[in-house]
Design a protein around this motif. Sequence first.
Motif, short mmCIF file in Angstrom:
data_model
loop_
_atom_site.label_atom_id
_atom_site.label_comp_id
_atom_site.label_asym_id
_atom_site.label_seq_id
_atom_site.Cartn_x
_atom_site.Cartn_y
_atom_site.Cartn_z
N ILE A 1 0.86 -1.18 0.00
CA ILE A 1 0.00 0.00 0.00
C ILE A 1 0.89 1.23 0.00
O ILE A 1 1.81 1.34 0.82
N SER A 2 0.68 2.14 -0.92
CA SER A 2 1.55 3.31 -1.02
C SER A 2 0.76 4.54 -1.41
O SER A 2 -0.37 4.45 -1.89
N ARG A 3 1.39 5.69 -1.21
CA ARG A 3 0.78 6.96 -1.61
C ARG A 3 1.87 8.02 -1.70
O ARG A 3 2.94 7.91 -1.11
N ARG A 4 1.58 9.06 -2.49
CA ARG A 4 2.47 10.21 -2.51
C ARG A 4 2.35 10.92 -1.16
O ARG A 4 1.25 11.10 -0.64
N ILE A 5 3.49 11.33 -0.61
CA ILE A 5 3.41 11.98 0.68
C ILE A 5 3.89 13.43 0.64
O ILE A 5 3.41 14.26 1.40
N LEU A 6 4.84 13.76 -0.23
CA LEU A 6 5.27 15.15 -0.33
C LEU A 6 6.09 15.35 -1.60
O LEU A 6 6.54 14.40 -2.23
N THR A 7 6.26 16.61 -1.96
CA THR A 7 7.09 16.98 -3.10
C THR A 7 8.27 17.80 -2.58
O THR A 7 8.09 18.74 -1.80
N VAL A 8 9.46 17.42 -2.99
CA VAL A 8 10.68 18.10 -2.56
C VAL A 8 11.20 18.95 -3.72
O VAL A 8 11.44 18.44 -4.81
N GLU A 9 11.37 20.24 -3.46
CA GLU A 9 11.91 21.15 -4.47
C GLU A 9 13.43 21.25 -4.33
O GLU A 9 13.97 21.14 -3.23
N TYR A 10 14.10 21.43 -5.46
CA TYR A 10 15.55 21.55 -5.50
C TYR A 10 15.95 22.93 -6.00
O TYR A 10 15.18 23.62 -6.67
N GLY A 11 17.18 23.34 -5.68
CA GLY A 11 17.75 24.58 -6.17
C GLY A 11 19.23 24.40 -6.42
O GLY A 11 19.83 23.40 -6.00
N PRO B 1 18.37 19.55 -2.39
CA PRO B 1 17.01 19.76 -1.90
C PRO B 1 16.98 21.06 -1.08
O PRO B 1 17.87 21.29 -0.25
N ARG B 2 16.00 21.89 -1.32
CA ARG B 2 15.96 23.19 -0.64
C ARG B 2 15.83 23.01 0.87
O ARG B 2 16.36 23.80 1.64
N LEU B 3 15.13 21.97 1.28
CA LEU B 3 15.00 21.69 2.70
C LEU B 3 16.35 21.39 3.33
O LEU B 3 16.68 21.87 4.41
N LEU B 4 17.18 20.60 2.66
CA LEU B 4 18.51 20.27 3.15
C LEU B 4 19.40 21.50 3.16
O LEU B 4 20.14 21.74 4.12
N MET C 1 1.07 10.59 11.90
CA MET C 1 1.89 11.72 12.33
C MET C 1 2.67 12.30 11.15
O MET C 1 2.80 13.53 11.00
N ALA C 2 3.19 11.41 10.29
CA ALA C 2 3.92 11.87 9.10
C ALA C 2 3.01 12.66 8.17
O ALA C 2 3.38 13.74 7.68
N LEU C 3 1.82 12.14 7.91
CA LEU C 3 0.88 12.82 7.02
C LEU C 3 0.48 14.17 7.59
O LEU C 3 0.34 15.16 6.86
N ALA C 4 0.26 14.23 8.91
CA ALA C 4 -0.12 15.49 9.54
C ALA C 4 1.01 16.52 9.43
O ALA C 4 0.78 17.69 9.12
N ARG C 5 2.24 16.07 9.68
CA ARG C 5 3.37 17.01 9.63
C ARG C 5 3.64 17.48 8.22
O ARG C 5 3.82 18.68 7.98
N PHE C 6 3.66 16.57 7.26
CA PHE C 6 3.98 16.96 5.89
C PHE C 6 2.84 17.73 5.25
O PHE C 6 3.06 18.54 4.35
N GLY C 7 1.62 17.48 5.70
CA GLY C 7 0.50 18.25 5.17
C GLY C 7 0.49 19.66 5.71
O GLY C 7 0.14 20.60 5.01
N LYS C 8 0.91 19.81 6.96
CA LYS C 8 0.90 21.12 7.60
C LYS C 8 2.11 21.94 7.22
O LYS C 8 2.05 23.14 7.04
N GLU C 9 3.25 21.26 7.12
CA GLU C 9 4.50 21.93 6.80
C GLU C 9 4.94 21.46 5.40
O GLU C 9 5.80 20.61 5.27
N SER C 10 4.32 21.99 4.38
CA SER C 10 4.58 21.51 3.02
C SER C 10 6.03 21.67 2.66
O SER C 10 6.68 22.66 2.97
N MET C 11 6.56 20.65 1.99
CA MET C 11 7.95 20.70 1.55
C MET C 11 8.10 21.47 0.23
O MET C 11 9.18 21.64 -0.28
N ARG C 12 6.98 21.92 -0.34
CA ARG C 12 7.05 22.65 -1.61
C ARG C 12 7.29 24.11 -1.29
O ARG C 12 6.43 24.80 -0.78
N ASP C 13 8.50 24.61 -1.54
CA ASP C 13 8.84 26.01 -1.26
C ASP C 13 8.30 26.92 -2.35
O ASP C 13 8.21 26.55 -3.51
N THR C 14 7.99 28.12 -1.96
CA THR C 14 7.52 29.12 -2.93
C THR C 14 8.42 30.34 -2.86
O THR C 14 9.18 30.52 -1.94
#
Length: 286
Positions: A153-163, A229-232, A273-286
């Motif tokens: 069972i799988s699903r997309r969980i977040l998108t990571v932007e790079y720079g 990765p911009r997060l890193l 907990m992972a879904l709540a955190r990644f949904g609240k703190e999106s990894m997609r930077d703007t």
Amino acid sequence: MNWSDVEIFLAIAREGTLGAAARRLAMTQPTMGRRIKKLEDSLGCRLFQRTPDGFILTDEGSVILGHAERMEEEAFALQRELTGSEKSLDGSLRVSSSDWFGWHVLSPLIGEFCRSYPNVSVELLTDARLLSLPRREADIVFRITPFTEPDVISRRILTVEYGVYVQDGHSADRPEVMNVITMDDAFSDMPDARWLKSMFPNSHIAGRSNSRDVQARLCQEGVGAAVLPRLLARSYSGLVELPLAERPPSRTTWVGYHRDMRRSRRLRAFLEMALARFGKESMRDT
């Protein structure tokens, strides 16, 4: 034939040497040798041909291999079923991801999870290999390639932007000819490595590494520009992102677990907990 003998047979068949098989099962080579010899004597046939380069399956061993693998799958299925039906929030949870994702993304999440559920022991495996969920090499896996294994069972969980990042104060007036840091040859087909090569074909490759953190550290030392990765990158002081018209390609991160584990309370608690955190703190930077 008992299950421990089957494990030894499969380990030797897959690894090809007693040393590698012993390390895989945390046993000694002499013990492995005695056990496989005893198994061969009980079956009345040779399972392996001993050669200077290692152990090769005989015809009889090849026949037994298929049966042994089916026994293994049933044993793993039983383990998953028993683990998945557990009601209490205690025990162990094996989480797998890439090294940088484990360090910068999952470690804070695991810290929060362990504070909330102190009776659960979390093991984080950071490995470039795609660990097997059916074989219970991990309970829950985060990775950048979709899952195609049956019963996962799988699903997309977040998108990571790079720079593209350089050392603060580093001159980048002519980025097309700058020094760059990229993936090593084994990972040269990664989307960001291909993008870097196509965007800056005349640049000089000053450094290579399959580790994102090593690339960031080299970039911090002024060795060259790196796709990160911009997060890193935010975790490293002294890095600035180049204001390019086109950014490197983003990557989708997937999370997966075996369907037999869907009733595991500790796995579900971690996933929620992972879904709540990644949904609240999106990894997609703007």
